[in-house]
Design an enzyme around this catalytic site. Structure first.
Site, PDB file in Angstrom:
ATOM      1  N   HIS A   1      -7.468  -5.880   0.890  1.00 13.39           N
ATOM      2  CA  HIS A   1      -6.301  -5.006   0.929  1.00 13.39           C
ATOM      3  C   HIS A   1      -5.217  -5.513   1.879  1.00 13.39           C
ATOM      4  O   HIS A   1      -4.024  -5.459   1.553  1.00 13.39           O
ATOM      5  CB  HIS A   1      -6.733  -3.593   1.331  1.00 13.39           C
ATOM      6  CG  HIS A   1      -5.640  -2.588   1.260  1.00 13.39           C
ATOM      7  ND1 HIS A   1      -5.131  -2.133   0.065  1.00 13.39           N
ATOM      8  CD2 HIS A   1      -4.929  -1.957   2.232  1.00 13.39           C
ATOM      9  CE1 HIS A   1      -4.174  -1.253   0.292  1.00 13.39           C
ATOM     10  NE2 HIS A   1      -4.025  -1.131   1.598  1.00 13.39           N
TER      11      HIS A   1
ATOM     12  N   ASP B   1      -9.728  -5.930  -3.277  1.00 15.74           N
ATOM     13  CA  ASP B   1      -9.264  -4.720  -2.587  1.00 15.74           C
ATOM     14  C   ASP B   1     -10.207  -3.559  -2.900  1.00 15.74           C
ATOM     15  O   ASP B   1     -10.304  -3.114  -4.042  1.00 15.74           O
ATOM     16  CB  ASP B   1      -7.846  -4.386  -3.044  1.00 15.74           C
ATOM     17  CG  ASP B   1      -7.176  -3.322  -2.199  1.00 15.74           C
ATOM     18  OD1 ASP B   1      -7.877  -2.614  -1.460  1.00 15.74           O
ATOM     19  OD2 ASP B   1      -5.939  -3.207  -2.292  1.00 15.74           O
TER      20      ASP B   1
ATOM     21  N   SER C   1       0.836  -1.200   0.000  1.00 21.05           N
ATOM     22  CA  SER C   1       0.000   0.000   0.000  1.00 21.05           C
ATOM     23  C   SER C   1       0.876   1.258   0.000  1.00 21.05           C
ATOM     24  O   SER C   1       1.676   1.439  -0.925  1.00 21.05           O
ATOM     25  CB  SER C   1      -0.962  -0.052   1.193  1.00 21.05           C
ATOM     26  OG  SER C   1      -1.966   0.931   1.095  1.00 21.05           O
TER      27      SER C   1
END
Length: 241
Positions: A220, A193, A76
């Site tokens: 995610h 996600d 991320s």
């Protein structure tokens, strides 16, 4: 032994993001889990964060990790920082893995998500925690949790500086940077996600000439929801022989 640096995302620090999987890598690497952006052991001056500041933090951590280039894995926001580090300090990075990255923050849906998250986190951290958790995992994973498991997740304190890292997530632009990445790169998109949807990872892959792409069927928080598939993908790429 080659060093392996694991870079955490917005809503975590090194131990909470990777502590449960570190032993899956210590057979082959000296594992580093640096904190940055005010999280965990990292301290930064007050005020908005910049990507340049986080890259400088990570570059210094990689230099202290050993004389040889480091294998670098980011998730991320950590993937954003990892990609920018590889582009601006190519001598420090051996191989690169980017999990759920994005290249810039101009996408209207991305802005809606992160502006909402930041607003809730600023107004009421408990609501911010609930919003973040609802998008960290897939609906199927969350629905299968026992209530006490969900309550335990909600009761955990977010790492320091969370609001500053969410804010930084609204100011990312790697569109002119990714083509400078020269390290062999694996980009991992996550099919379930909802925070950083799959198309963002595909765009990053298309922008990095040295990259390959794969997908993992998870939300995610891939290393929490589907750690086996995620660790296997990382190891397979970093140990091609």
């Amino acid at each position: 032994m080659t060093a392996l640096a694991l870079l955490h995302g917005t809503n975590s620090d090194g131990p909470s993001a990777f502590g449960h999987v570190i032993d899956r890598f210590t057979d082959q690497w000296k594992v580093l889990t640096p904190d940055y952006g005010g999280a965990g052991r990292s301290t930064v001056a007050d005020g908005p964060l910049s990507l340049e500041l986080l890259v400088a933090e990570i570059a210094e951590a990689l230099r202290s990790g050993g004389e040889e280039p480091t294998d670098l894995v980011g998730h991320s926001l950590g993937a954003v920082v990892a990609a920018a580090t590889a582009a601006t300090h190519p001598e420090l990075v051996h191989r690169l893995v980017l999990i759920a990255p994005w290249s810039d923050s101009r996408n209207p849906r991305h802005r809606l998500m992160f502006e909402t998250w930041l607003g809730l986190q600023t107004l009421d951290p408990e609501l911010g925690q609930r919003f973040g958790l609802s998008h960290a995992f897939s609906p199927t994973f969350l629905a299968a949790l026992e209530q006490q498991q969900l309550d335990a997740m909600l009761s955990s304190n977010p790492p320091a500086g969370l609001d500053r890292r969410i804010d930084l997530g609204l100011r990312i632009d790697l569109t002119e940077t990714l083509s400078a990445v020269t390290a062999p790169t694996l980009v991992i998109g996550l099919t379930k996600d909802s925070l950083v949807p799959l198309e963002h990872a595909r765009s990053v892959h298309q922008a990095i000439p040295t990259s390959t792409f794969t997908e993992i069927d998870t939300g995610h928080a891939a290393l929490l929801e589907n750690p086996e598939a995620t660790v296997t993908a990382i190891r397979t790429f970093l140990l091609p022989n």
